[in-house]
Design an enzyme around this catalytic site. Structure first.
Site, PDB file in Angstrom:
ATOM      1  N   ARG A 116      -9.530   0.316   9.126  1.00 37.30           N
ATOM      2  CA  ARG A 116      -9.217  -1.001   9.339  1.00 37.30           C
ATOM      3  C   ARG A 116     -10.046  -1.661  10.207  1.00 37.30           C
ATOM      4  NH1 ARG A 116      -3.406   0.373   9.117  1.00 37.30           N
ATOM      5  NH2 ARG A 116      -2.007  -1.513   9.148  1.00 37.30           N
TER       6      ARG A 116
ATOM      7  N   LYS B 160       0.925  -1.291  -0.127  1.00 40.95           N
ATOM      8  CA  LYS B 160      -0.095   0.216   0.150  1.00 40.95           C
ATOM      9  C   LYS B 160       0.874   1.236   0.068  1.00 40.95           C
ATOM     10  CE  LYS B 160      -2.237  -1.211   3.940  1.00 40.95           C
ATOM     11  NZ  LYS B 160      -1.536  -2.546   4.277  1.00 40.95           N
TER      12      LYS B 160
ATOM     13  N   ARG C 268       0.308  -8.940  13.731  1.00 38.12           N
ATOM     14  CA  ARG C 268      -0.359  -7.839  12.823  1.00 38.12           C
ATOM     15  C   ARG C 268      -1.442  -8.890  11.806  1.00 38.12           C
ATOM     16  NH1 ARG C 268       4.507  -4.838  11.142  1.00 38.12           N
ATOM     17  NH2 ARG C 268       3.061  -3.774   9.636  1.00 38.12           N
TER      18      ARG C 268
HETATM   19  P1  ADP Z   1       1.317  -1.504   7.515  1.00 38.73           P
HETATM   20  O1  ADP Z   1       2.097  -0.636   6.336  1.00 38.73           O
HETATM   21  O2  ADP Z   1       2.242  -2.648   7.900  1.00 38.73           O
HETATM   22  O3  ADP Z   1      -0.026  -2.140   7.090  1.00 38.73           O
HETATM   23  P2  ADP Z   1       0.714   0.853   9.129  1.00 38.73           P
HETATM   24  O4  ADP Z   1       1.791   1.779   9.006  1.00 38.73           O
HETATM   25  O5  ADP Z   1      -0.323   0.894   8.060  1.00 38.73           O
HETATM   26  O6  ADP Z   1       1.235  -0.708   8.805  1.00 38.73           O
HETATM   27  O7  ADP Z   1       0.207   0.728  10.330  1.00 38.73           O
HETATM   28  C1  ADP Z   1       1.214   0.520  11.668  1.00 38.73           C
HETATM   29  C2  ADP Z   1       0.455   0.462  12.907  1.00 38.73           C
HETATM   30  O8  ADP Z   1      -0.232   1.701  13.266  1.00 38.73           O
HETATM   31  C3  ADP Z   1      -0.603  -0.779  12.874  1.00 38.73           C
HETATM   32  O9  ADP Z   1      -0.206  -2.042  13.198  1.00 38.73           O
HETATM   33  C4  ADP Z   1      -1.626  -0.248  13.971  1.00 38.73           C
HETATM   34  O10 ADP Z   1      -1.079  -0.402  15.340  1.00 38.73           O
HETATM   35  C5  ADP Z   1      -1.667   1.551  13.708  1.00 38.73           C
HETATM   36  N1  ADP Z   1      -2.544   1.758  12.707  1.00 38.73           N
HETATM   37  C6  ADP Z   1      -2.408   2.429  11.548  1.00 38.73           C
HETATM   38  N2  ADP Z   1      -3.651   2.646  11.096  1.00 38.73           N
HETATM   39  C7  ADP Z   1      -4.509   2.295  11.926  1.00 38.73           C
HETATM   40  C8  ADP Z   1      -5.839   2.182  12.154  1.00 38.73           C
HETATM   41  N3  ADP Z   1      -6.612   2.877  11.078  1.00 38.73           N
HETATM   42  N4  ADP Z   1      -6.565   1.598  13.007  1.00 38.73           N
HETATM   43  C9  ADP Z   1      -5.911   1.123  13.948  1.00 38.73           C
HETATM   44  N5  ADP Z   1      -4.509   1.229  14.185  1.00 38.73           N
HETATM   45  C10 ADP Z   1      -3.881   1.607  13.225  1.00 38.73           C
HETATM   46  P1  ADP Z   2       2.079  -1.942   3.381  1.00 44.99           P
HETATM   47  O1  ADP Z   2       2.024  -0.611   3.252  1.00 44.99           O
HETATM   48  O2  ADP Z   2       0.845  -2.528   2.425  1.00 44.99           O
HETATM   49  O3  ADP Z   2       2.377  -2.467   4.447  1.00 44.99           O
HETATM   50  P2  ADP Z   2       4.661  -1.657   1.860  1.00 44.99           P
HETATM   51  O4  ADP Z   2       4.230  -0.742   0.523  1.00 44.99           O
HETATM   52  O5  ADP Z   2       5.489  -1.061   3.111  1.00 44.99           O
HETATM   53  O6  ADP Z   2       3.422  -2.273   2.342  1.00 44.99           O
HETATM   54  O7  ADP Z   2       5.432  -2.858   1.321  1.00 44.99           O
HETATM   55  C1  ADP Z   2       5.940  -3.673   2.163  1.00 44.99           C
HETATM   56  C2  ADP Z   2       7.360  -4.290   1.616  1.00 44.99           C
HETATM   57  O8  ADP Z   2       7.364  -4.987   0.486  1.00 44.99           O
HETATM   58  C3  ADP Z   2       8.443  -3.191   1.443  1.00 44.99           C
HETATM   59  O9  ADP Z   2       9.508  -3.424   1.808  1.00 44.99           O
HETATM   60  C4  ADP Z   2       8.348  -2.964  -0.169  1.00 44.99           C
HETATM   61  O10 ADP Z   2       9.341  -2.354  -0.609  1.00 44.99           O
HETATM   62  C5  ADP Z   2       8.147  -4.268  -0.752  1.00 44.99           C
HETATM   63  N1  ADP Z   2       6.968  -4.487  -1.920  1.00 44.99           N
HETATM   64  C6  ADP Z   2       6.002  -3.645  -1.966  1.00 44.99           C
HETATM   65  N2  ADP Z   2       5.330  -3.992  -3.043  1.00 44.99           N
HETATM   66  C7  ADP Z   2       6.135  -4.945  -3.460  1.00 44.99           C
HETATM   67  C8  ADP Z   2       5.961  -5.801  -4.634  1.00 44.99           C
HETATM   68  N3  ADP Z   2       4.942  -5.540  -5.724  1.00 44.99           N
HETATM   69  N4  ADP Z   2       6.884  -6.768  -4.915  1.00 44.99           N
HETATM   70  C9  ADP Z   2       7.892  -7.016  -4.232  1.00 44.99           C
HETATM   71  N5  ADP Z   2       8.286  -6.102  -3.153  1.00 44.99           N
HETATM   72  C10 ADP Z   2       7.234  -5.235  -2.639  1.00 44.99           C
END
Ligand code: ADP
Ligand code: ADP
Ligand code: ZN
Length: 228
Positions: free
Chosen positions: A98, A23, A181
């Site tokens: 979420r 994302k 998570r």
């Molecule tokens: P990821 O990119 O791995 O999905 P995020 O950066 O979006 O993780 O979120 C990191 C953490 O921040 C989550 O594990 C949660 O603890 C908190 N968080 C983020 N967005 C939300 C939300 N919409 N509701 C509740 N907690 C959130």
């Molecule tokens: P999210 O915000 O959904 O948690 P991220 O964008 O932070 O996910 O991506 C999670 C990890 O996977 C990062 O290290 C990113 O560089 C890698 N990544 C994202 N998209 C791809 C893809 N299409 N193929 C391989 N690696 C990816």
């Protein structure tokens, strides 16, 4: 750069998908090409933690444990952000909603204001790949840009391509927290797929492809939207 058709619905978008789906990675490009603000609740919390605010201290407890920050807290933050004028011509929500109560609150806020969601982009990725993605994720300390040790390396080891900031691993990307998570995602966030499918807003994207292909598929989905 793509311009928004003023006759069409604005791009009021949500990026949905499990942790590690890509994302944040896709958002970095989308917000540049579509000129809409990136509203990432995770980024907002990490900035508050860095700044040492009361919100940051509250949120950190949950984040470090791999749990969700309470709905009430998150909903308030997003509503405040969506009141700012730069979001009036569109926005990209990343990591929110979420939970079903968050999705309901978002709808209750946007609909009366005449700015309903245009689409929810769901990035689907095989759960087994997610652990590898998250444990190899590195982010820029300074600007938050996303990298991966194998699939998205910076030009210079450990240094951000955009701002020369230092790259680091997120505390919550350690394996044990990652598993927690993913469980939280399955229990609390996955039901939103059905929720948005029923609302006719869901657009499915295969996230098991290289970063550029995923991006192209999202752009195609958005183009189809503009032609609706
Ligand atoms: P990821 O990119 O791995 O999905 P995020 O950066 O979006 O993780 O979120 C990191 C953490 O921040 C989550 O594990 C949660 O603890 C908190 N968080 C983020 N967005 C939300 C939300 N919409 N509701 C509740 N907690 C959130
Ligand atoms: P999210 O915000 O959904 O948690 P991220 O964008 O932070 O996910 O991506 C999670 C990890 O996977 C990062 O290290 C990113 O560089 C890698 N990544 C994202 N998209 C791809 C893809 N299409 N193929 C391989 N690696 C990816
Ligand atoms: Zn940077």
């Amino acid at each position: 750069m793509r311009t928004i058709n003023p006759e069409a619905n604005q791009y009021n978008l949500v990026l949905l998908g499990p942790p590690g789906a890509g994302k944040g990675t896709q958002a970095e490009r989308l917000v540049k090409d579509y000129q809409i603000p990136h509203v990432s609740t995770g980024d907002i919390f990490r900035a508050s933690i860095k700044a040492g605010t009361a919100l940051g201290r509250e949120a950190q407890k949950y984040i470090d444990a791999g749990e969700l920050v309470p709905d009430k807290v998150v909903i308030g933050i997003v509503q405040e952000r969506l009141k700012e004028s730069d979001t009036k011509a569109g926005f990209l929500l990343d990591g929110f909603p979420r939970t079903v109560p968050q999705a309901d609150a978002l709808d209750d806020f946007l609909r009366p204001a005449g700015r309903p969601l245009s689409a929810v982009i769901n990035i689907e990725v095989d759960p087994e790949i997610l652990v590898t993605r998250l444990s190899g994720r590195r982010i820029c300390k300074q600007c938050g840009a996303v990298y991966h040790v194998a699939t998205k390396k910076p030009v210079q080891d450990g240094v951000c391509d955009h701002c020369d900031g230092q790259l680091r691993q997120r505390v919550d990307d350690q394996e044990e927290t990652v598993r927690k998570r993913l469980q939280v995602y399955a229990a609390q966030t996955e039901p939103l797929i059905r929720y948005y499918q029923e609302a006719g807003l869901l657009r499915q994207i295969n996230g098991d492809q290289d970063i550029n292909r995923v991006y192209q598929d999202i752009v195609h989905a958005l183009e189809a939207l503009a032609n609706d």
